[in-house]
Design a protein around this motif. Sequence first.
Motif, PDB file in Angstrom:
ATOM      1  N   LEU A 222      46.776  22.665  15.357  1.00 48.74           N
ATOM      2  CA  LEU A 222      47.639  23.835  15.216  1.00 48.74           C
ATOM      3  C   LEU A 222      47.605  24.439  13.816  1.00 48.74           C
ATOM      4  O   LEU A 222      48.139  25.529  13.602  1.00 48.74           O
ATOM      5  CB  LEU A 222      49.084  23.470  15.569  1.00 48.74           C
ATOM      6  N   VAL A 223      46.992  23.737  12.866  1.00 54.10           N
ATOM      7  CA  VAL A 223      46.954  24.211  11.485  1.00 54.10           C
ATOM      8  C   VAL A 223      45.965  25.367  11.365  1.00 54.10           C
ATOM      9  O   VAL A 223      44.880  25.349  11.950  1.00 54.10           O
ATOM     10  CB  VAL A 223      46.579  23.059  10.528  1.00 54.10           C
ATOM     11  N   ASN A 224      46.368  26.373  10.620  1.00 52.43           N
ATOM     12  CA  ASN A 224      45.563  27.591  10.404  1.00 52.43           C
ATOM     13  C   ASN A 224      45.298  28.353  11.701  1.00 52.43           C
ATOM     14  O   ASN A 224      44.307  29.095  11.804  1.00 52.43           O
ATOM     15  CB  ASN A 224      44.225  27.266   9.718  1.00 52.43           C
ATOM     16  N   GLN A 225      46.156  28.156  12.688  1.00 56.43           N
ATOM     17  CA  GLN A 225      45.996  28.839  13.975  1.00 56.43           C
ATOM     18  C   GLN A 225      47.194  29.757  14.233  1.00 56.43           C
ATOM     19  O   GLN A 225      48.329  29.396  13.946  1.00 56.43           O
ATOM     20  CB  GLN A 225      45.897  27.814  15.113  1.00 56.43           C
ATOM     21  N   ARG A 226      46.898  30.937  14.781  1.00 54.79           N
ATOM     22  CA  ARG A 226      47.960  31.854  15.160  1.00 54.79           C
ATOM     23  C   ARG A 226      48.056  31.910  16.681  1.00 54.79           C
ATOM     24  O   ARG A 226      47.050  32.089  17.374  1.00 54.79           O
ATOM     25  CB  ARG A 226      47.701  33.259  14.612  1.00 54.79           C
ATOM     26  N   ASN A 227      49.251  31.741  17.193  1.00 58.26           N
ATOM     27  CA  ASN A 227      49.486  31.786  18.625  1.00 58.26           C
ATOM     28  C   ASN A 227      49.384  33.238  19.101  1.00 58.26           C
ATOM     29  O   ASN A 227      50.129  34.106  18.634  1.00 58.26           O
ATOM     30  CB  ASN A 227      50.877  31.221  18.947  1.00 58.26           C
ATOM     31  N   SER A 228      48.462  33.514  19.993  1.00 51.23           N
ATOM     32  CA  SER A 228      48.260  34.882  20.479  1.00 51.23           C
ATOM     33  C   SER A 228      49.369  35.322  21.438  1.00 51.23           C
ATOM     34  O   SER A 228      49.513  36.510  21.710  1.00 51.23           O
ATOM     35  CB  SER A 228      46.899  34.996  21.177  1.00 51.23           C
ATOM     36  N   ASN A 229      50.141  34.370  21.934  1.00 52.75           N
ATOM     37  CA  ASN A 229      51.219  34.698  22.865  1.00 52.75           C
ATOM     38  C   ASN A 229      52.444  33.833  22.555  1.00 52.75           C
ATOM     39  O   ASN A 229      52.837  32.975  23.347  1.00 52.75           O
ATOM     40  CB  ASN A 229      50.745  34.490  24.311  1.00 52.75           C
TER      41      ASN A 229
END
Length: 334
Positions: A222-229
């Motif tokens: 989950l690090v450096n990740q953006r949730n698209s929804n």
Amino acid sequence: MATTETGETFIFFDIESANNINGEGYICSFGYVICDENFNVLESNDIVMNPRVAFDEILLTEGSPCTLAYSREYFQSQPDFAYYYDTIKALLLAPHRTAFGFAVENDLGFLACACKHFNLEEVNFVAYDSQIVATKLQTSRGGLVNWMKHFGIDTSSFTIHKSSDDAMMTMLLVKKLCECREIGLGAFAENFPDAYHSVEQDKERRRFREYRRYMEQQCSSLVNQRNSNPHSRRLRGKFRLLFATNRDFDQMYEIIRLVYDNGGVVVKDIKPKCTVVGEDNKERPAWLDAPRFASVRYITFKQLFAMLGKEEPSFVEQSKNVPDLQDIFKEYLV
């Protein structure tokens, strides 16, 4: 083999591993020395075996910090662990026998891995770690050879990382430790209970390490990740979370997931205009006063949870009692 007056014997053993893959070792030699309570050597041998795995090349490179005692060809010409399993088991589980090692937790792990690789029952025994006792009684630190130097023991006739020679050095170290405490070898266990290691304890340590590795992977995903929804967009920007090192793995993951699911991006490295989040009972880190962090905002976890419209949970420390990964994945197992 000769017997002692009391019938009690002591085995000092050392194991060398050919490689370490995903935290698992592969035995290529099991060396041992058996003695009586007066340190008279009754038997010694180096059981060399084919590890059935590619060698870590550094271990076969002359002059490297850890060079194995035999050639690749010699190791590969020998039978494997399954062939020697009964012999090693009998050596460790002989009646009235006490086992010793140096950094013995590693050796217990190697044995467990070998039994797993060859689908054999684990050898359930207890061993005492001379390294723990040496470090407790003396100020010197380091590996087995350094302890030999510390006590002025001549090692010129030994080959380093030859298992039987390392086992002999372990025996000589224990002899010195007994002399320091003015006790006999038979009294070692009761005088140094901290040195006690069992296979059952090792199973718990391995379970803990495996679970920690699994949860670290879950968090890293989950690090450096953006949730698209995301569930909401209450959070914006990047967040660096400062957890204490002993925090519960599951709780840390849940908080990281909460930031991810509410529009924030959890980062490992502090970026410009990043929000650093610290625990309420910790002071704001002084290093944030550096000019390069001028655009960085600092808040507490209490403030973070307020932004999310939630109550801050009570932080808990990680317990040694963790789930077995087999239980976590059992719904996927056939």
